[in-house]
Design a protein around this motif. Structure first.
Motif, PDB file in Angstrom:
ATOM      1  N   GLY A  69       0.808  -1.225   0.000  1.00  0.00           N
ATOM      2  CA  GLY A  69       0.000   0.000   0.000  1.00  0.00           C
ATOM      3  C   GLY A  69       0.834   1.265   0.000  1.00  0.00           C
ATOM      4  N   SER A  70       2.147   1.128   0.248  1.00  0.00           N
ATOM      5  CA  SER A  70       3.016   2.303   0.179  1.00  0.00           C
ATOM      6  C   SER A  70       3.547   2.525  -1.234  1.00  0.00           C
ATOM      7  N   GLY A  71       3.258   1.615  -2.151  1.00  0.00           N
ATOM      8  CA  GLY A  71       3.775   1.737  -3.517  1.00  0.00           C
ATOM      9  C   GLY A  71       2.892   2.592  -4.402  1.00  0.00           C
ATOM     10  N   ALA A  72       3.310   2.717  -5.658  1.00  0.00           N
ATOM     11  CA  ALA A  72       2.606   3.614  -6.590  1.00  0.00           C
ATOM     12  C   ALA A  72       1.175   3.138  -6.821  1.00  0.00           C
ATOM     13  N   ILE A  73       1.009   1.870  -7.163  1.00  0.00           N
ATOM     14  CA  ILE A  73      -0.330   1.353  -7.465  1.00  0.00           C
ATOM     15  C   ILE A  73      -1.094   1.104  -6.163  1.00  0.00           C
ATOM     16  N   GLY A  74      -0.410   0.493  -5.175  1.00  0.00           N
ATOM     17  CA  GLY A  74      -1.074   0.179  -3.911  1.00  0.00           C
ATOM     18  C   GLY A  74      -1.617   1.412  -3.203  1.00  0.00           C
ATOM     19  N   GLY A 128       3.907  -2.457   4.091  1.00  0.00           N
ATOM     20  CA  GLY A 128       5.141  -2.422   3.309  1.00  0.00           C
ATOM     21  C   GLY A 128       6.295  -2.585   4.279  1.00  0.00           C
ATOM     22  N   ARG A 129       7.503  -2.795   3.757  1.00  0.00           N
ATOM     23  CA  ARG A 129       8.622  -3.035   4.679  1.00  0.00           C
ATOM     24  C   ARG A 129       9.112  -1.752   5.334  1.00  0.00           C
ATOM     25  N   THR A 130       9.008  -0.624   4.622  1.00  0.00           N
ATOM     26  CA  THR A 130       9.599   0.622   5.126  1.00  0.00           C
ATOM     27  C   THR A 130       8.562   1.417   5.920  1.00  0.00           C
ATOM     28  N   ALA A 131       8.803   1.497   7.233  1.00  0.00           N
ATOM     29  CA  ALA A 131       7.800   2.107   8.122  1.00  0.00           C
ATOM     30  C   ALA A 131       7.449   3.533   7.693  1.00  0.00           C
ATOM     31  N   ALA A 184       5.883  -4.508   7.568  1.00  0.00           N
ATOM     32  CA  ALA A 184       6.003  -5.966   7.556  1.00  0.00           C
ATOM     33  C   ALA A 184       6.626  -6.410   6.243  1.00  0.00           C
ATOM     34  N   ASP A 185       7.435  -7.477   6.317  1.00  0.00           N
ATOM     35  CA  ASP A 185       7.969  -8.122   5.121  1.00  0.00           C
ATOM     36  C   ASP A 185       7.084  -9.331   4.840  1.00  0.00           C
ATOM     37  N   VAL A 186       6.295  -9.262   3.787  1.00  0.00           N
ATOM     38  CA  VAL A 186       5.294 -10.313   3.566  1.00  0.00           C
ATOM     39  C   VAL A 186       5.883 -11.578   2.937  1.00  0.00           C
ATOM     40  N   ASN A 187       7.210 -11.602   2.736  1.00  0.00           N
ATOM     41  CA  ASN A 187       7.846 -12.880   2.419  1.00  0.00           C
ATOM     42  C   ASN A 187       7.984 -13.726   3.676  1.00  0.00           C
ATOM     43  N   ALA A 239      -0.562  -5.891  -3.772  1.00  0.00           N
ATOM     44  CA  ALA A 239       0.047  -4.954  -4.720  1.00  0.00           C
ATOM     45  C   ALA A 239       1.563  -4.855  -4.546  1.00  0.00           C
ATOM     46  N   VAL A 240       2.175  -5.992  -4.148  1.00  0.00           N
ATOM     47  CA  VAL A 240       3.652  -6.041  -4.098  1.00  0.00           C
ATOM     48  C   VAL A 240       4.122  -6.745  -5.364  1.00  0.00           C
ATOM     49  N   GLY A 241       5.210  -6.274  -5.924  1.00  0.00           N
ATOM     50  CA  GLY A 241       5.772  -7.001  -7.068  1.00  0.00           C
ATOM     51  C   GLY A 241       6.482  -6.083  -8.023  1.00  0.00           C
ATOM     52  N   ALA A 245      11.138 -15.241 -15.456  1.00  0.00           N
ATOM     53  CA  ALA A 245      10.722 -15.372 -14.050  1.00  0.00           C
ATOM     54  C   ALA A 245       9.462 -14.553 -13.776  1.00  0.00           C
ATOM     55  N   TYR A 246       9.403 -13.358 -14.350  1.00  0.00           N
ATOM     56  CA  TYR A 246       8.237 -12.482 -14.117  1.00  0.00           C
ATOM     57  C   TYR A 246       6.976 -13.098 -14.717  1.00  0.00           C
ATOM     58  N   VAL A 247       7.067 -13.613 -15.966  1.00  0.00           N
ATOM     59  CA  VAL A 247       5.861 -14.199 -16.571  1.00  0.00           C
ATOM     60  C   VAL A 247       5.441 -15.452 -15.809  1.00  0.00           C
ATOM     61  N   ALA A 280       5.855 -16.011 -12.565  1.00  0.00           N
ATOM     62  CA  ALA A 280       5.224 -15.587 -11.305  1.00  0.00           C
ATOM     63  C   ALA A 280       3.822 -15.028 -11.555  1.00  0.00           C
ATOM     64  N   LYS A 281       3.677 -14.210 -12.573  1.00  0.00           N
ATOM     65  CA  LYS A 281       2.353 -13.612 -12.839  1.00  0.00           C
ATOM     66  C   LYS A 281       1.391 -14.663 -13.388  1.00  0.00           C
ATOM     67  N   GLY A 282       1.909 -15.597 -14.185  1.00  0.00           N
ATOM     68  CA  GLY A 282       1.057 -16.693 -14.656  1.00  0.00           C
ATOM     69  C   GLY A 282       0.576 -17.535 -13.486  1.00  0.00           C
ATOM     70  N   PHE A 308       1.880  -1.631 -18.969  1.00  0.00           N
ATOM     71  CA  PHE A 308       2.657  -0.550 -18.342  1.00  0.00           C
ATOM     72  C   PHE A 308       1.744   0.484 -17.683  1.00  0.00           C
ATOM     73  N   VAL A 309       2.059   0.806 -16.433  1.00  0.00           N
ATOM     74  CA  VAL A 309       1.365   1.894 -15.742  1.00  0.00           C
ATOM     75  C   VAL A 309       2.441   2.931 -15.418  1.00  0.00           C
ATOM     76  N   ASP A 310       2.131   4.183 -15.613  1.00  0.00           N
ATOM     77  CA  ASP A 310       3.115   5.248 -15.407  1.00  0.00           C
ATOM     78  C   ASP A 310       3.437   5.372 -13.909  1.00  0.00           C
ATOM     79  N   THR A 311       4.488   4.679 -13.480  1.00  0.00           N
ATOM     80  CA  THR A 311       4.895   4.609 -12.066  1.00  0.00           C
ATOM     81  C   THR A 311       6.414   4.690 -12.005  1.00  0.00           C
ATOM     82  N   PRO A 312       6.983   4.941 -10.812  1.00  0.00           N
ATOM     83  CA  PRO A 312       8.446   5.007 -10.712  1.00  0.00           C
ATOM     84  C   PRO A 312       9.143   3.735 -11.211  1.00  0.00           C
ATOM     85  N   GLN A 313       8.513   2.554 -11.039  1.00  0.00           N
ATOM     86  CA  GLN A 313       9.172   1.298 -11.475  1.00  0.00           C
ATOM     87  C   GLN A 313       9.499   1.288 -12.964  1.00  0.00           C
ATOM     88  N   VAL A 314       8.665   1.950 -13.769  1.00  0.00           N
ATOM     89  CA  VAL A 314       8.895   1.909 -15.221  1.00  0.00           C
ATOM     90  C   VAL A 314       9.282   3.285 -15.774  1.00  0.00           C
TER      91      VAL A 314
HETATM   92  N1  LIG Z   1       4.041  -0.368 -12.649  1.00  0.00           N
HETATM   93  C1  LIG Z   1       3.642  -1.042 -13.722  1.00  0.00           C
HETATM   94  O1  LIG Z   1       3.828  -0.647 -14.874  1.00  0.00           O
HETATM   95  C2  LIG Z   1       2.945  -2.369 -13.534  1.00  0.00           C
HETATM   96  C3  LIG Z   1       2.379  -2.997 -14.637  1.00  0.00           C
HETATM   97  C4  LIG Z   1       1.742  -4.233 -14.466  1.00  0.00           C
HETATM   98  C5  LIG Z   1       1.686  -4.793 -13.212  1.00  0.00           C
HETATM   99  N2  LIG Z   1       2.248  -4.150 -12.149  1.00  0.00           N
HETATM  100  C6  LIG Z   1       2.191  -4.779 -10.840  1.00  0.00           C
HETATM  101  O2  LIG Z   1       1.603  -3.910  -9.902  1.00  0.00           O
HETATM  102  C7  LIG Z   1       2.136  -4.180  -8.603  1.00  0.00           C
HETATM  103  C8  LIG Z   1       2.579  -2.883  -7.929  1.00  0.00           C
HETATM  104  O3  LIG Z   1       3.525  -2.240  -8.740  1.00  0.00           O
HETATM  105  P1  LIG Z   1       4.051  -0.769  -8.388  1.00  0.00           P
HETATM  106  O4  LIG Z   1       4.572  -0.173  -9.633  1.00  0.00           O
HETATM  107  O5  LIG Z   1       3.024  -0.025  -7.603  1.00  0.00           O
HETATM  108  O6  LIG Z   1       5.270  -1.135  -7.425  1.00  0.00           O
HETATM  109  P2  LIG Z   1       5.998  -0.248  -6.312  1.00  0.00           P
HETATM  110  O7  LIG Z   1       5.697   1.196  -6.486  1.00  0.00           O
HETATM  111  O8  LIG Z   1       7.425  -0.681  -6.303  1.00  0.00           O
HETATM  112  O9  LIG Z   1       5.308  -0.720  -4.970  1.00  0.00           O
HETATM  113  C9  LIG Z   1       5.559  -1.955  -4.409  1.00  0.00           C
HETATM  114  C10 LIG Z   1       5.313  -1.846  -2.931  1.00  0.00           C
HETATM  115  O10 LIG Z   1       5.527  -3.132  -2.323  1.00  0.00           O
HETATM  116  C11 LIG Z   1       6.309  -2.974  -1.134  1.00  0.00           C
HETATM  117  N3  LIG Z   1       7.052  -4.222  -0.948  1.00  0.00           N
HETATM  118  C12 LIG Z   1       8.010  -4.753  -1.745  1.00  0.00           C
HETATM  119  N4  LIG Z   1       8.442  -5.919  -1.247  1.00  0.00           N
HETATM  120  C13 LIG Z   1       7.742  -6.127  -0.104  1.00  0.00           C
HETATM  121  C14 LIG Z   1       7.748  -7.165   0.879  1.00  0.00           C
HETATM  122  N5  LIG Z   1       8.561  -8.213   0.785  1.00  0.00           N
HETATM  123  N6  LIG Z   1       6.899  -7.043   1.928  1.00  0.00           N
HETATM  124  C15 LIG Z   1       6.066  -5.978   2.051  1.00  0.00           C
HETATM  125  N7  LIG Z   1       6.013  -4.976   1.129  1.00  0.00           N
HETATM  126  C16 LIG Z   1       6.846  -5.059   0.086  1.00  0.00           C
HETATM  127  C17 LIG Z   1       7.183  -1.758  -1.403  1.00  0.00           C
HETATM  128  O11 LIG Z   1       7.524  -1.086  -0.208  1.00  0.00           O
HETATM  129  P3  LIG Z   1       8.900  -1.428   0.597  1.00  0.00           P
HETATM  130  O12 LIG Z   1       9.979  -1.470  -0.430  1.00  0.00           O
HETATM  131  O13 LIG Z   1       9.007  -0.357   1.607  1.00  0.00           O
HETATM  132  O14 LIG Z   1       8.630  -2.779   1.195  1.00  0.00           O
HETATM  133  C18 LIG Z   1       6.234  -0.880  -2.227  1.00  0.00           C
HETATM  134  O15 LIG Z   1       5.447  -0.084  -1.384  1.00  0.00           O
HETATM  135  C19 LIG Z   1       3.257  -5.215  -8.823  1.00  0.00           C
HETATM  136  O16 LIG Z   1       2.749  -6.516  -8.585  1.00  0.00           O
HETATM  137  C20 LIG Z   1       3.578  -5.085 -10.290  1.00  0.00           C
HETATM  138  O17 LIG Z   1       4.105  -6.276 -10.858  1.00  0.00           O
HETATM  139  C21 LIG Z   1       2.883  -2.947 -12.280  1.00  0.00           C
END
Ligand SMILES: NC(=O)c1ccc[n+]([C@@H]2O[C@H](COP(=O)([O-])OP(=O)(O)OC[C@H]3O[C@@H](n4cnc5c(N)ncnc54)[C@H](OP(=O)(O)O)[C@@H]3O)[C@@H](O)[C@H]2O)c1
Length: 262
Positions: A20-25, A43-46, A68-71, A96-98, A165-167, A169-171, A198-204
């Protein structure tokens, strides 16, 4: 009589947004909070979880930060117990982790095991462990529930760019969405997934900064633009609310029509 738009209200419901601390979450958490849900941000980072929770509280939503680390299954149990202690129930989990696909591109025939494990842990294990912990609480609560997984179009489409690996895991998330939907229907728990391209987020962001790459992606998408986090919100409200009471085991692509062309 209930107005049809009330089907999307989530008053009295409690949601856990893993990632929930991530872009999509965070976009999803805010949408569920606006619909009336109390929301745990995980998320892991408080500091990051607290920042989103605080922002939500400023808008009047109830929100709790859970670092929390959900692994780690012990952390997942704690994520649930802290949520129950604070809000008294648990109705919804959004996974929404990944991601990380672009950081681990290798030819399929020599994909390194260490990178395989890292990407599968980041995308699949982080969906399985928190869901198990949350669904146990939903079963105990006897009110049904909602599980929403975030997959990717890569769960169903191959691409000649080193994504094994990504395909995988998502599959697997797509397969588990159908399996969990089948197993947990008897508890009134629905399980669905959304699959964005693709979603316009920091990851991409770095990839999308390359105008040639971006133009190629946009060209493949019939609606001719890159997705935004806000494009996912409508589906999240649908799958997490009473509006989807008879929908389970479904994987909705949110891709501007990309998969329609394949
Ligand atoms: N962005 C895209 O273009 C796109 C496209 C298709 C699908 N998706 C999917 O959408 C999802 C979210 O993507 P996003 O772009 O929003 O990613 P993101 O911004 O990197 O957010 C991921 C979040 O997960 C947390 N996290 C990572 N590892 C964790 C762990 N072990 N335990 C708990 N929290 C953890 C991170 O926080 P901490 O690092 O603080 O833990 C972060 O808040 C992913 O599954 C991704 O594959 C994204």
């Amino acid at each position: 009589m209930t107005a049809h738009s009330d089907l999307f209200r989530l008053d009295d419901r409690v949601a856990v947004i893993v990632g929930g601390s991530g872009a999509i979450g965070s976009a999803m958490a805010e949408a569920l909070g606006e619909a009336g849900a109390a929301v745990s941000i995980v998320g892991r980072t408080a500091e990051r979880t607290e920042a989103v929770a605080a922002r939500m509280r400023e808008t009047g939503a109830e929100s709790l930060a859970v670092a929390a680390d959900v692994n780690n299954q012990v952390d997942c149990e704690r994520m649930v117990s802290e949520t129950l202690d604070k809000f008294g129930r648990l109705d919804i989990i959004v996974n929404a982790v990944g991601g990380g696909a672009g950081t681990a591109l290798f030819a399929a025939e020599q994909y390194p095991t260490s990178e395989w494990d890292r990407i599968v842990d980041l995308n699949l294990t982080t969906t399985v462990h928190p869901t198990q912990a949350a669904v146990k609480a939903m079963i105990t609560g006897k009110r049904g529930g909602r599980v929403l997984n975030i997959s990717s179009v890569r769960g169903q489409l191959g691409i000649d760019a080193g994504y094994s690996a990504y395909v995988a895991a998502k599959g697997a998330i797509n397969a588990l969405t159908r399996q969990w939907a089948t197993e947990w229907a008897k508890y009134g728990i629905t399980v669905n997934a959304i699959s964005p391209t693709f979603v316009d987020t920091p990851q991409v962001a770095t990839l999308l900064q390359d105008p040639v790459f971006k133009a190629k992606i946009v060209d493949r998408i019939p609606l001719k633009r890159i997705g935004l986090t806000q494009d996912l919100v409508g589906a999240v409200l649908l799958f997490c609310s009473d509006a989807s009471s008879f929908i389970t085991g479904q994987i909705l692509t949110i891709d501007g029509g990309l998969t329609a062309t394949q």
